[in-house]
Design a protein around this motif. Structure first.
Motif, PDB file in Angstrom:
ATOM      1  N   MET A   1       8.046  18.957  24.072  1.00  0.00           N
ATOM      2  CA  MET A   1       9.272  18.298  24.460  1.00  0.00           C
ATOM      3  C   MET A   1      10.379  18.712  23.490  1.00  0.00           C
ATOM      4  O   MET A   1      10.169  18.782  22.289  1.00  0.00           O
ATOM      5  CB  MET A   1       9.070  16.785  24.436  1.00  0.00           C
ATOM      6  N   ILE A   2      11.535  18.957  24.025  1.00  0.00           N
ATOM      7  CA  ILE A   2      12.685  19.401  23.238  1.00  0.00           C
ATOM      8  C   ILE A   2      13.536  18.191  22.852  1.00  0.00           C
ATOM      9  O   ILE A   2      13.695  17.257  23.632  1.00  0.00           O
ATOM     10  CB  ILE A   2      13.507  20.436  24.044  1.00  0.00           C
ATOM     11  N   ALA A   3      14.072  18.228  21.651  1.00  0.00           N
ATOM     12  CA  ALA A   3      14.992  17.168  21.217  1.00  0.00           C
ATOM     13  C   ALA A   3      16.371  17.450  21.799  1.00  0.00           C
ATOM     14  O   ALA A   3      16.893  18.555  21.680  1.00  0.00           O
ATOM     15  CB  ALA A   3      15.061  17.133  19.689  1.00  0.00           C
TER      16      ALA A   3
ATOM     17  N   ARG B   1      22.891  16.437  26.492  1.00  0.00           N
ATOM     18  CA  ARG B   1      22.940  15.435  27.571  1.00  0.00           C
ATOM     19  C   ARG B   1      24.219  15.588  28.397  1.00  0.00           C
ATOM     20  O   ARG B   1      24.198  15.439  29.620  1.00  0.00           O
ATOM     21  CB  ARG B   1      22.828  14.027  26.992  1.00  0.00           C
TER      22      ARG B   1
ATOM     23  N   ALA C   1      13.309  25.973  27.536  1.00  0.00           N
ATOM     24  CA  ALA C   1      12.455  24.832  27.207  1.00  0.00           C
ATOM     25  C   ALA C   1      11.893  24.155  28.465  1.00  0.00           C
ATOM     26  O   ALA C   1      11.053  23.268  28.362  1.00  0.00           O
ATOM     27  CB  ALA C   1      13.234  23.816  26.378  1.00  0.00           C
TER      28      ALA C   1
ATOM     29  N   VAL D   1      13.634  22.306  30.515  1.00  0.00           N
ATOM     30  CA  VAL D   1      14.402  21.107  30.857  1.00  0.00           C
ATOM     31  C   VAL D   1      15.223  21.374  32.116  1.00  0.00           C
ATOM     32  O   VAL D   1      15.306  20.538  33.014  1.00  0.00           O
ATOM     33  CB  VAL D   1      15.310  20.678  29.687  1.00  0.00           C
TER      34      VAL D   1
END
Length: 152
Positions: free
Chosen positions: A1-3, A9, A47, A49
């Protein structure tokens, strides 16, 4: 999981609203340079996402005025495989989404049609003849509100 930080966002919110935004426009909206916006989008894509960008069609403008959600319970689960049902359902052009679900029904299908008569034709000739199809419940969509999602 990517920060994810606030800028990530903001990028995801902007692309959720308009997936066609280029890095230049995205950068202008968020106060980033075009290369910085591009690098961030690329990082989110790498990533996983951002798994792709989709074009949203206006179905009523294309002549599809009816959307129906079907709950389908398979009649005989041992004789027919889930894969056979899914493959046959995906082959029907009017079936937009096939979801294998837990609960009262085994599947939930999103079906579009030109009108109720067209939906009845699709139901009788295509849906009811799917391998293993048993009980079917239809819910006609009256209206839809698009929600921005968890980042909104």
């Amino acid at each position: 999981m990517i920060a994810l930080d606030d800028t990530d966002r903001a990028i995801l919110r902007a692309l959720s609203a308009d997936a066609g935004l280029g890095a230049g426009e995205l950068g202008r909206r968020l106060g980033l340079s075009q290369p910085a916006a591009w690098r961030r989008v690329k990082r989110l894509e790498d990533a996983g996402v951002l798994a792709g960008r989709r074009l949203v069609l206006d179905l009523p403008a294309l002549g599809f005025g009816v959307t129906v959600f079907l709950g389908v319970k398979l009649a005989i689960k041992g004789r027919i495989s889930f894969e056979d049902f899914e493959r046959a359902a995906r082959a029907i052009p009017e079936v937009q989404v096939v979801q294998h679900v837990l609960g009262r029904f085994d599947y939930r299908l999103k079906v579009v049609a030109r009108d109720i008569a067209d939906f009845e034709r699709v139901l009788r000739r295509r849906i009811m003849t799917l391998p293993g199809a048993g009980q079917i419940e239809a819910n006609v969509m009256l209206s839809e509100e698009r929600r921005p999602g968890p980042l909104g």
